[in-house]
Scaffold this motif. Structure first.
Motif, short mmCIF file in Angstrom:
data_model
loop_
_atom_site.label_atom_id
_atom_site.label_comp_id
_atom_site.label_asym_id
_atom_site.label_seq_id
_atom_site.Cartn_x
_atom_site.Cartn_y
_atom_site.Cartn_z
N ASN A 4 -9.92 -22.15 11.05
CA ASN A 4 -10.06 -21.25 9.91
C ASN A 4 -9.60 -19.83 10.22
N LEU A 5 -9.21 -19.59 11.47
CA LEU A 5 -8.74 -18.26 11.86
C LEU A 5 -7.23 -18.29 12.07
N GLU A 6 -6.58 -17.26 11.59
CA GLU A 6 -5.14 -17.10 11.81
C GLU A 6 -4.88 -15.71 12.34
N LEU A 7 -4.28 -15.62 13.51
CA LEU A 7 -3.92 -14.32 14.07
C LEU A 7 -2.72 -13.80 13.30
N VAL A 8 -2.89 -12.66 12.65
CA VAL A 8 -1.82 -12.09 11.84
C VAL A 8 -1.00 -11.10 12.64
N LYS A 9 -1.67 -10.28 13.43
CA LYS A 9 -0.95 -9.26 14.17
C LYS A 9 -1.81 -8.74 15.32
N MET A 10 -1.15 -8.37 16.39
CA MET A 10 -1.80 -7.66 17.49
C MET A 10 -1.10 -6.31 17.61
N VAL A 11 -1.88 -5.27 17.77
CA VAL A 11 -1.33 -3.93 17.88
C VAL A 11 -1.80 -3.34 19.20
N PHE A 20 1.28 -0.39 10.70
CA PHE A 20 0.59 -1.68 10.56
C PHE A 20 -0.48 -1.64 9.48
N SER A 21 -0.47 -0.62 8.64
CA SER A 21 -1.50 -0.49 7.60
C SER A 21 -1.45 -1.62 6.58
N ALA A 27 -6.26 -7.90 5.84
CA ALA A 27 -7.08 -8.59 6.83
C ALA A 27 -8.48 -8.87 6.31
N ASP A 28 -9.01 -10.03 6.67
CA ASP A 28 -10.40 -10.38 6.36
C ASP A 28 -11.31 -10.03 7.54
N ILE A 29 -10.76 -10.13 8.74
CA ILE A 29 -11.50 -9.82 9.97
C ILE A 29 -10.61 -8.95 10.85
N LEU A 30 -11.19 -7.92 11.42
CA LEU A 30 -10.47 -7.10 12.38
C LEU A 30 -11.24 -7.12 13.69
N PHE A 31 -10.56 -7.51 14.75
CA PHE A 31 -11.10 -7.41 16.09
C PHE A 31 -10.58 -6.09 16.65
N LEU A 32 -11.48 -5.21 17.04
CA LEU A 32 -11.09 -3.87 17.42
C LEU A 32 -11.69 -3.49 18.76
N ASP A 50 -11.93 -0.88 4.27
CA ASP A 50 -12.09 -1.97 3.31
C ASP A 50 -12.03 -3.37 3.93
N ILE A 51 -11.86 -3.46 5.23
CA ILE A 51 -11.83 -4.77 5.88
C ILE A 51 -13.26 -5.31 5.90
N PRO A 52 -13.47 -6.50 5.31
CA PRO A 52 -14.83 -7.01 5.16
C PRO A 52 -15.59 -7.24 6.47
#
Length: 96
Positions: A4-11, A20-21, A27-32, A50-52
Protein backbone atom coordinates in the motif's frame (compact mmCIF):
# COMPACT_ATOMS: atom_id res chain seq x y z
CA UNK A 1 6.68 -5.79 1.91
CA UNK A 2 4.26 -2.85 2.03
CA UNK A 3 2.08 -3.01 -1.08
CA UNK A 4 0.00 0.00 0.00
CA UNK A 5 3.05 2.27 0.08
CA UNK A 6 4.64 3.81 -2.98
CA UNK A 7 7.87 5.78 -2.77
CA UNK A 8 7.28 8.88 -4.85
CA UNK A 9 10.47 10.83 -4.27
CA UNK A 10 13.55 11.06 -2.10
CA UNK A 11 15.11 14.45 -1.53
CA UNK A 12 18.66 14.73 -0.25
CA UNK A 13 18.96 18.53 -0.25
CA UNK A 14 16.30 21.02 0.84
CA UNK A 15 18.01 24.20 -0.31
CA UNK A 16 15.17 24.94 -2.73
CA UNK A 17 11.89 23.35 -1.59
CA UNK A 18 10.04 24.72 -4.61
CA UNK A 19 11.85 22.12 -6.73
CA UNK A 20 9.94 19.32 -4.99
CA UNK A 21 6.89 21.18 -3.68
CA UNK A 22 4.57 19.53 -6.24
CA UNK A 23 5.50 16.10 -4.86
CA UNK A 24 4.90 17.34 -1.32
CA UNK A 25 1.44 18.65 -2.18
CA UNK A 26 0.37 15.26 -3.52
CA UNK A 27 1.89 13.21 -0.68
CA UNK A 28 -0.23 11.29 1.81
CA UNK A 29 2.73 10.42 4.05
CA UNK A 30 6.01 12.26 4.49
CA UNK A 31 8.99 10.61 6.11
CA UNK A 32 11.16 13.44 7.35
CA UNK A 33 14.60 13.40 8.89
CA UNK A 34 15.22 16.57 10.86
CA UNK A 35 18.93 16.62 10.09
CA UNK A 36 19.06 17.82 6.49
CA UNK A 37 21.60 19.20 4.07
CA UNK A 38 21.34 22.29 1.96
CA UNK A 39 19.09 24.39 4.14
CA UNK A 40 17.15 24.94 7.32
CA UNK A 41 14.46 22.39 8.18
CA UNK A 42 12.13 25.24 9.20
CA UNK A 43 11.86 26.31 5.55
CA UNK A 44 9.70 23.22 4.99
CA UNK A 45 6.99 24.24 7.48
CA UNK A 46 4.62 25.78 4.93
CA UNK A 47 5.32 23.13 2.31
CA UNK A 48 4.38 20.20 4.54
CA UNK A 49 1.49 21.77 6.46
CA UNK A 50 -1.20 19.95 4.44
CA UNK A 51 0.39 16.50 4.32
CA UNK A 52 -1.96 14.28 6.34
CA UNK A 53 0.63 11.94 7.87
CA UNK A 54 4.06 13.07 9.02
CA UNK A 55 6.56 10.51 10.23
CA UNK A 56 9.76 11.83 11.74
CA UNK A 57 12.74 9.54 11.10
CA UNK A 58 15.47 11.09 13.16
CA UNK A 59 18.06 10.33 15.78
CA UNK A 60 17.33 13.54 17.68
CA UNK A 61 15.02 13.47 20.67
CA UNK A 62 11.44 14.76 20.52
CA UNK A 63 12.16 17.77 22.72
CA UNK A 64 14.59 19.00 20.03
CA UNK A 65 11.96 18.96 17.27
CA UNK A 66 11.22 22.31 15.64
CA UNK A 67 8.01 23.98 16.82
CA UNK A 68 6.22 23.39 13.53
CA UNK A 69 6.59 19.64 14.17
CA UNK A 70 5.72 19.78 17.88
CA UNK A 71 2.56 21.73 17.10
CA UNK A 72 1.05 19.16 14.74
CA UNK A 73 0.16 15.50 14.92
CA UNK A 74 3.04 13.28 13.87
CA UNK A 75 4.57 9.87 14.36
CA UNK A 76 8.18 9.23 15.32
CA UNK A 77 10.64 6.56 14.27
CA UNK A 78 13.78 6.96 16.34
CA UNK A 79 16.96 5.90 14.54
CA UNK A 80 18.21 3.24 14.15
CA UNK A 81 14.95 2.03 12.62
CA UNK A 82 14.22 -1.67 12.55
CA UNK A 83 11.79 -3.33 10.16
CA UNK A 84 9.52 -4.15 13.12
CA UNK A 85 9.52 -0.49 14.26
CA UNK A 86 8.76 0.66 10.71
CA UNK A 87 5.91 -1.81 10.30
CA UNK A 88 4.37 -0.86 13.65
CA UNK A 89 4.56 2.84 12.83
CA UNK A 90 2.97 2.37 9.40
CA UNK A 91 0.15 0.32 10.87
CA UNK A 92 -0.58 3.06 13.44
CA UNK A 93 -0.31 5.83 10.88
CA UNK A 94 -2.66 4.37 8.29
CA UNK A 95 -5.26 2.82 10.58
CA UNK A 96 -8.73 4.16 9.78
Amino acid sequence: MFPNLELVKMVADIENPTLFSHDLKSADILFLDLIVSGGNINTLADFIADIPILIITSAISRWQYPEFIKNREHFALQKPISLQMFQSCIEKAIQP
